[in-house]
Write a protein that holds these residues in place. Structure first.
Motif, PDB file in Angstrom:
ATOM      1  N   ALA A   1       0.830  -1.213   0.000  1.00 58.65           N
ATOM      2  CA  ALA A   1       0.000   0.000   0.000  1.00 58.65           C
ATOM      3  C   ALA A   1       0.863   1.261   0.000  1.00 58.65           C
ATOM      4  O   ALA A   1       0.540   2.241  -0.677  1.00 58.65           O
ATOM      5  N   GLY A   2       1.960   1.244   0.744  1.00 61.92           N
ATOM      6  CA  GLY A   2       2.872   2.384   0.741  1.00 61.92           C
ATOM      7  C   GLY A   2       3.481   2.620  -0.630  1.00 61.92           C
ATOM      8  O   GLY A   2       3.622   3.759  -1.072  1.00 61.92           O
ATOM      9  N   ALA A   3       3.821   1.541  -1.315  1.00 64.10           N
ATOM     10  CA  ALA A   3       4.395   1.679  -2.653  1.00 64.10           C
ATOM     11  C   ALA A   3       3.357   2.190  -3.646  1.00 64.10           C
ATOM     12  O   ALA A   3       3.674   3.031  -4.500  1.00 64.10           O
ATOM     13  N   LEU A   4       2.139   1.699  -3.552  1.00 63.04           N
ATOM     14  CA  LEU A   4       1.093   2.198  -4.449  1.00 63.04           C
ATOM     15  C   LEU A   4       0.801   3.674  -4.195  1.00 63.04           C
ATOM     16  O   LEU A   4       0.626   4.452  -5.133  1.00 63.04           O
ATOM     17  N   PHE A   5       0.770   4.060  -2.935  1.00 61.79           N
ATOM     18  CA  PHE A   5       0.562   5.473  -2.621  1.00 61.79           C
ATOM     19  C   PHE A   5       1.742   6.312  -3.091  1.00 61.79           C
ATOM     20  O   PHE A   5       1.567   7.424  -3.596  1.00 61.79           O
ATOM     21  N   GLY A   6       2.942   5.790  -2.933  1.00 63.74           N
ATOM     22  CA  GLY A   6       4.126   6.514  -3.407  1.00 63.74           C
ATOM     23  C   GLY A   6       4.139   6.682  -4.913  1.00 63.74           C
ATOM     24  O   GLY A   6       4.528   7.742  -5.428  1.00 63.74           O
ATOM     25  N   ALA A   7       3.696   5.659  -5.636  1.00 66.79           N
ATOM     26  CA  ALA A   7       3.613   5.768  -7.091  1.00 66.79           C
ATOM     27  C   ALA A   7       2.559   6.791  -7.491  1.00 66.79           C
ATOM     28  O   ALA A   7       2.777   7.596  -8.403  1.00 66.79           O
ATOM     29  N   PHE A   8       1.434   6.770  -6.800  1.00 66.43           N
ATOM     30  CA  PHE A   8       0.383   7.753  -7.083  1.00 66.43           C
ATOM     31  C   PHE A   8       0.876   9.169  -6.796  1.00 66.43           C
ATOM     32  O   PHE A   8       0.669  10.083  -7.587  1.00 66.43           O
ATOM     33  N   LEU A   9       1.535   9.342  -5.674  1.00 66.42           N
ATOM     34  CA  LEU A   9       2.038  10.652  -5.280  1.00 66.42           C
ATOM     35  C   LEU A   9       3.090  11.157  -6.267  1.00 66.42           C
ATOM     36  O   LEU A   9       3.047  12.321  -6.698  1.00 66.42           O
TER      37      LEU A   9
ATOM     38  N   VAL B   1      11.555   6.656 -12.395  1.00 69.63           N
ATOM     39  CA  VAL B   1      11.340   7.739 -11.426  1.00 69.63           C
ATOM     40  C   VAL B   1      10.141   7.428 -10.545  1.00 69.63           C
ATOM     41  O   VAL B   1      10.178   7.627  -9.321  1.00 69.63           O
ATOM     42  N   ILE B   2       9.087   6.903 -11.134  1.00 69.65           N
ATOM     43  CA  ILE B   2       7.888   6.539 -10.382  1.00 69.65           C
ATOM     44  C   ILE B   2       8.216   5.433  -9.389  1.00 69.65           C
ATOM     45  O   ILE B   2       7.775   5.461  -8.229  1.00 69.65           O
ATOM     46  N   LEU B   3       9.014   4.455  -9.806  1.00 69.29           N
ATOM     47  CA  LEU B   3       9.364   3.350  -8.914  1.00 69.29           C
ATOM     48  C   LEU B   3      10.262   3.806  -7.765  1.00 69.29           C
ATOM     49  O   LEU B   3      10.168   3.269  -6.661  1.00 69.29           O
ATOM     50  N   VAL B   4      11.115   4.778  -8.011  1.00 69.41           N
ATOM     51  CA  VAL B   4      11.938   5.317  -6.922  1.00 69.41           C
ATOM     52  C   VAL B   4      11.057   6.026  -5.895  1.00 69.41           C
ATOM     53  O   VAL B   4      11.251   5.878  -4.683  1.00 69.41           O
ATOM     54  N   GLY B   5      10.080   6.778  -6.355  1.00 67.31           N
ATOM     55  CA  GLY B   5       9.139   7.415  -5.436  1.00 67.31           C
ATOM     56  C   GLY B   5       8.331   6.393  -4.665  1.00 67.31           C
ATOM     57  O   GLY B   5       8.083   6.550  -3.461  1.00 67.31           O
ATOM     58  N   ALA B   6       7.915   5.325  -5.336  1.00 68.35           N
ATOM     59  CA  ALA B   6       7.176   4.254  -4.667  1.00 68.35           C
ATOM     60  C   ALA B   6       8.035   3.573  -3.613  1.00 68.35           C
ATOM     61  O   ALA B   6       7.567   3.273  -2.512  1.00 68.35           O
ATOM     62  N   LEU B   7       9.291   3.343  -3.933  1.00 63.22           N
ATOM     63  CA  LEU B   7      10.212   2.709  -2.985  1.00 63.22           C
ATOM     64  C   LEU B   7      10.429   3.585  -1.764  1.00 63.22           C
ATOM     65  O   LEU B   7      10.450   3.088  -0.629  1.00 63.22           O
ATOM     66  N   ALA B   8      10.564   4.878  -1.965  1.00 60.03           N
ATOM     67  CA  ALA B   8      10.801   5.795  -0.843  1.00 60.03           C
ATOM     68  C   ALA B   8       9.605   5.842   0.108  1.00 60.03           C
ATOM     69  O   ALA B   8       9.776   5.759   1.333  1.00 60.03           O
ATOM     70  N   VAL B   9       8.404   5.937  -0.428  1.00 54.06           N
ATOM     71  CA  VAL B   9       7.225   6.011   0.434  1.00 54.06           C
ATOM     72  C   VAL B   9       6.961   4.664   1.101  1.00 54.06           C
ATOM     73  O   VAL B   9       6.557   4.603   2.269  1.00 54.06           O
ATOM     74  N   SER B  10       7.220   3.572   0.404  1.00 58.02           N
ATOM     75  CA  SER B  10       7.055   2.255   0.999  1.00 58.02           C
ATOM     76  C   SER B  10       8.030   2.052   2.153  1.00 58.02           C
ATOM     77  O   SER B  10       7.649   1.528   3.209  1.00 58.02           O
ATOM     78  N   ALA B  11       9.272   2.452   1.974  1.00 62.76           N
ATOM     79  CA  ALA B  11      10.253   2.335   3.058  1.00 62.76           C
ATOM     80  C   ALA B  11       9.869   3.208   4.244  1.00 62.76           C
ATOM     81  O   ALA B  11      10.024   2.803   5.401  1.00 62.76           O
ATOM     82  N   ALA B  12       9.341   4.387   3.969  1.00 64.50           N
ATOM     83  CA  ALA B  12       8.917   5.270   5.057  1.00 64.50           C
ATOM     84  C   ALA B  12       7.737   4.674   5.820  1.00 64.50           C
ATOM     85  O   ALA B  12       7.696   4.728   7.053  1.00 64.50           O
ATOM     86  N   SER B  13       6.793   4.086   5.106  1.00 57.83           N
ATOM     87  CA  SER B  13       5.641   3.503   5.800  1.00 57.83           C
ATOM     88  C   SER B  13       6.040   2.248   6.574  1.00 57.83           C
ATOM     89  O   SER B  13       5.511   1.992   7.658  1.00 57.83           O
ATOM     90  N   LEU B  14       6.969   1.475   6.057  1.00 54.50           N
ATOM     91  CA  LEU B  14       7.446   0.312   6.804  1.00 54.50           C
ATOM     92  C   LEU B  14       8.252   0.722   8.028  1.00 54.50           C
ATOM     93  O   LEU B  14       8.225   0.031   9.051  1.00 54.50           O
ATOM     94  N   SER B  15       8.947   1.826   7.947  1.00 49.80           N
ATOM     95  CA  SER B  15       9.733   2.269   9.107  1.00 49.80           C
ATOM     96  C   SER B  15       8.838   2.677  10.271  1.00 49.80           C
ATOM     97  O   SER B  15       9.269   2.655  11.417  1.00 49.80           O
ATOM     98  N   LEU B  16       7.592   3.038   9.974  1.00 52.91           N
ATOM     99  CA  LEU B  16       6.661   3.396  11.047  1.00 52.91           C
ATOM    100  C   LEU B  16       6.225   2.183  11.855  1.00 52.91           C
ATOM    101  O   LEU B  16       5.728   2.334  12.974  1.00 52.91           O
ATOM    102  N   LEU B  17       6.411   0.992  11.309  1.00 52.39           N
ATOM    103  CA  LEU B  17       6.030  -0.223  12.016  1.00 52.39           C
ATOM    104  C   LEU B  17       7.123  -0.760  12.931  1.00 52.39           C
ATOM    105  O   LEU B  17       6.860  -1.654  13.735  1.00 52.39           O
TER     106      LEU B  17
END
Length: 89
Positions: free
Chosen positions: A39-47, A59-75
């Motif tokens: 879900a974090g990666a999908l939101f990152g790609a959308f963003l 570029v889209i995949l790098v943004g998806a990776l960054a938001v996914s890593a950020a959302s996983l770090s919250l756990l």
């Protein structure tokens, strides 16, 4: 756009799977971590797609990776050995 969504979901799942394998003692159940990564990666790609337009798949995949890593770090929970007591406790 389909490939962006599919690629980012797969990338988020791969990142979440790697986090579960590497840090099982600091993460909650796998059933929570894997969907959070996707879900974090999908939101990152959308963003990223919304902010940059059609900037290209990498570029889209790098943004998806960054938001996914950020959302996983919250756990992440603190490590047991690194807990410190404050001076007032």
């Amino acid at each position: 756009m389909f490939w962006e969504a599919l690629g980012s979901a797969v990338l988020g799942l791969a990142l979440a799977w790697a986090a579960v394998r590497r840090l099982p003692h600091r993460l909650p159940a796998r059933a929570m971590v894997l969907p959070t990564g996707a879900a974090g990666a999908l939101f990152g790609a959308f963003l990223t797609h919304s902010a940059l337009g059609s900037a290209g798949l990498p570029v889209i995949l790098v943004g998806a990776l960054a938001v996914s890593a950020a959302s996983l770090s919250l756990l992440l929970r603190p490590a047991e050995g690194l807990r410190r007591r404050s001076a007032t406790a």
